[in-house]
Design a protein around this motif. Structure first.
Motif, PDB file in Angstrom:
ATOM      1  N   GLN A  52       0.835  -1.207   0.000  1.00 60.68           N
ATOM      2  CA  GLN A  52       0.000   0.000   0.000  1.00 60.68           C
ATOM      3  C   GLN A  52       0.866   1.252   0.000  1.00 60.68           C
ATOM      4  O   GLN A  52       0.470   2.297  -0.484  1.00 60.68           O
ATOM      5  N   LYS A  53       2.074   1.114   0.550  1.00 62.16           N
ATOM      6  CA  LYS A  53       3.001   2.265   0.571  1.00 62.16           C
ATOM      7  C   LYS A  53       3.873   2.300  -0.674  1.00 62.16           C
ATOM      8  O   LYS A  53       4.978   2.831  -0.654  1.00 62.16           O
ATOM      9  N   ASN A  54       3.399   1.683  -1.743  1.00 62.61           N
ATOM     10  CA  ASN A  54       4.044   1.782  -3.063  1.00 62.61           C
ATOM     11  C   ASN A  54       5.346   1.015  -3.220  1.00 62.61           C
ATOM     12  O   ASN A  54       6.163   1.347  -4.080  1.00 62.61           O
ATOM     13  N   TYR A  55       5.567   0.001  -2.424  1.00 60.00           N
ATOM     14  CA  TYR A  55       6.744  -0.844  -2.640  1.00 60.00           C
ATOM     15  C   TYR A  55       6.631  -1.473  -4.031  1.00 60.00           C
ATOM     16  O   TYR A  55       5.600  -2.067  -4.367  1.00 60.00           O
ATOM     17  N   LEU A  67       3.228  -1.365 -11.129  1.00 60.61           N
ATOM     18  CA  LEU A  67       3.249  -0.230 -12.056  1.00 60.61           C
ATOM     19  C   LEU A  67       2.350   0.917 -11.605  1.00 60.61           C
ATOM     20  O   LEU A  67       2.642   2.084 -11.843  1.00 60.61           O
ATOM     21  N   THR A  68       1.215   0.594 -10.976  1.00 67.77           N
ATOM     22  CA  THR A  68       0.317   1.667 -10.536  1.00 67.77           C
ATOM     23  C   THR A  68      -0.606   1.163  -9.425  1.00 67.77           C
ATOM     24  O   THR A  68      -0.917  -0.029  -9.359  1.00 67.77           O
ATOM     25  N   SER A  69      -1.013   2.084  -8.571  1.00 67.67           N
ATOM     26  CA  SER A  69      -1.988   1.711  -7.536  1.00 67.67           C
ATOM     27  C   SER A  69      -3.382   2.208  -7.929  1.00 67.67           C
ATOM     28  O   SER A  69      -4.312   2.168  -7.140  1.00 67.67           O
ATOM     29  N   ASP A 104      13.623   5.158  -6.675  1.00 69.01           N
ATOM     30  CA  ASP A 104      12.270   5.212  -6.134  1.00 69.01           C
ATOM     31  C   ASP A 104      12.343   5.341  -4.609  1.00 69.01           C
ATOM     32  O   ASP A 104      12.990   4.544  -3.949  1.00 69.01           O
ATOM     33  N   ARG A 105      11.652   6.344  -4.073  1.00 66.89           N
ATOM     34  CA  ARG A 105      11.686   6.575  -2.626  1.00 66.89           C
ATOM     35  C   ARG A 105      11.209   5.348  -1.847  1.00 66.89           C
ATOM     36  O   ARG A 105      11.672   5.077  -0.750  1.00 66.89           O
TER      37      ARG A 105
END
Ligand code: SAH
Length: 397
Positions: free
Chosen positions: A17-20, A67-69, A379-380
């Motif tokens: 959910q945190k974009n890993y 690739l995208t959420s 990527d952060r």
């Protein structure tokens, strides 16, 4: 085609959910449903809630990339164009730089699409595909590059097992074939590049800032030893920075002619430099026997190297490598310690350096540190992508 649904295990939901961005085998409950490389996958919570979508592409790092959420966002040419043009925008200053025309324009997950990188070499693009899945996007990526403006040609490296399938010998994809080597510039230094001759093209773009620092800050007047020297890119930078002499050591036979070439395209007489084809560890022994010492030693080993006599594993053997360098360094000498091993971070790397110095009863001071340069955008949510660690240090006694 319908997206494949994969279920993220409970304890990893937050992470995704945190974009890993990396889809990891151990974090998925049903990895066995992944069969077709390049397939679009939906990452779901165990209760079926949507988390993100990505693609299946098996590489040593994982099973693919998020690739995208955004559930509504299609993974199509528009998606790729958005990511690639944003990446180009970030490199505006590189495109405008009069002294540098070789840099990375698209850095995988750092620019929103893992498994694919694109380097720019004076009008030529070099695409690296890190999985069969990534490779399924080839047509799309090329269409986007066509839209981005003029170029000379596109080359590619398939960095995955092609299992005896058709292999494009010279890696040419499209455009006008280059006549190699092409000579590119990096901060005013010339480098000869071959895009049609194996995985390694002549220089590693990620060391640009280190090469500049060696030339501009550290090399003047120094007697420099460059170990694991490959084409001698660090040696050339040192020589241009006024080094008294450089010695390049690499095991690979072809490193000699490649290094001669890199000196020559910079107008440096290679006969004034030493270029030695030898196992670095044998060279250390030789240097000790002959009481050779250096004012600067560059250490840039591969993560894993097997030679006839031994196996070198960065993650285990770096302290010893430091000890070898200390032994043949002058007091006040500079050691440039580098590694591209992604399996550990800067803290652990500095621990290796410290251990080497302690065991040698020697002291040091850190002068400067480097990680990936700006064009290797990280990527952060995935700091592990910043694999490069370089420490410039001074041996104090
Ligand atoms: N420092 C180089 C890149 C090094 S790539 C640069 O900045 O361009 C790693 C190199 O290490 C390869 O050229 C390989 O041939 C060499 N190598 C691997 N094991 C070696 C060993 N035991 N002794 C000498 N060279 C070695």
């Amino acid at each position: 085609m319908k997206p494949i649904q994969i279920k993220v295990k409970n304890s990893f939901i937050k992470k995704y959910q945190k974009n890993y961005p990396l889809i990891s085998k151990d974090e998925i409950a049903n990895p066995q449903v992944l069969k077709e490389e390049g397939a679009i996958v939906h990452l779901l919570e165990p209760n079926g809630n949507f988390i993100a979508k990505g693609y299946y592409g098996r590489q040593n790092k994982g099973l693919g990339w998020v690739l995208t959420s955004n559930l509504g966002e299609k993974i199509d040419v528009i998606f790729f164009k958005k990511k690639i043009s944003a990446a180009f925008d970030k490199r505006k200053s590189f495109f405008q730089d009069e002294h540098t025309n070789a840099f990375r324009v698209f850095n995988g997950e750092g620019d929103g699409i893992g498994g694919i990188t694109i380097d720019y070499f004076d009008g030529y693009y070099l695409i690296n595909w890190y999985s069969e899945g990534a490779y399924t996007f080839k047509e799309t990526v090329i269409r986007v590059l066509d839209d981005m403006g003029d170029y000379k040609a596109i080359y590619e490296k398939k960095r995955f097992d092609t299992k005896g399938k058709y292999i494009n010998d010279d890696d040419f994809v499209k455009g006008e074939r280059g006549e190699f080597p092409i000579i590119v510039q990096e901060n005013g230094i010339n480098y000869a590049i071959y895009l049609n001759d194996g995985a390694m093209v002549g220089i590693f773009l990620d060391q640009r800032d280190v090469r500049r620092a060696i030339r501009d800050k550290y090399a003047s007047g120094k007697n420099v030893l460059n170990t694991f020297s490959y084409t001698g890119a660090f040696s050339v930078a040192a020589a241009l920075g006024g080094a008294a002499k450089t010695t390049s050591v690499d095991l690979a036979k072809r490193s000699k002619s490649k290094t001669i070439e890199q000196f020559s395209v910079n107008g440096i007489d290679f006969e004034t430099q030493d270029i030695i084809v030898m196992d670095v560890f044998d060279y250390f022994r030789y240097a000790k026997r002959k009481n050779l010492t250096f004012d600067m030693v560059v250490l840039d080993p591969p993560s894993f190297a097997r030679s006839k006599k031994r196996t070198f594993r960065t993650a285990k053997d770096y302290p010893e490598l430091i000890m070898d360098a200390i032994e043949i360094s002058e007091k006040g000498g500079i050691i440039v310690a580098s590694t591209n091993n992604a399996s550990f971070g800067m803290k652990k790397f500095k621990g290796f350096i410290d251990k080497g110095f302690k065991q040698s009863n020697s002291k040091y001071q850190i002068l400067e540190e480097f990680s990936l340069p700006e064009d290797f955008h990280v990527d952060r949510s995935y700091p592990q992508g910043n694999y490069l660690k370089v420490v410039v240090l001074k041996k104090m006694n």
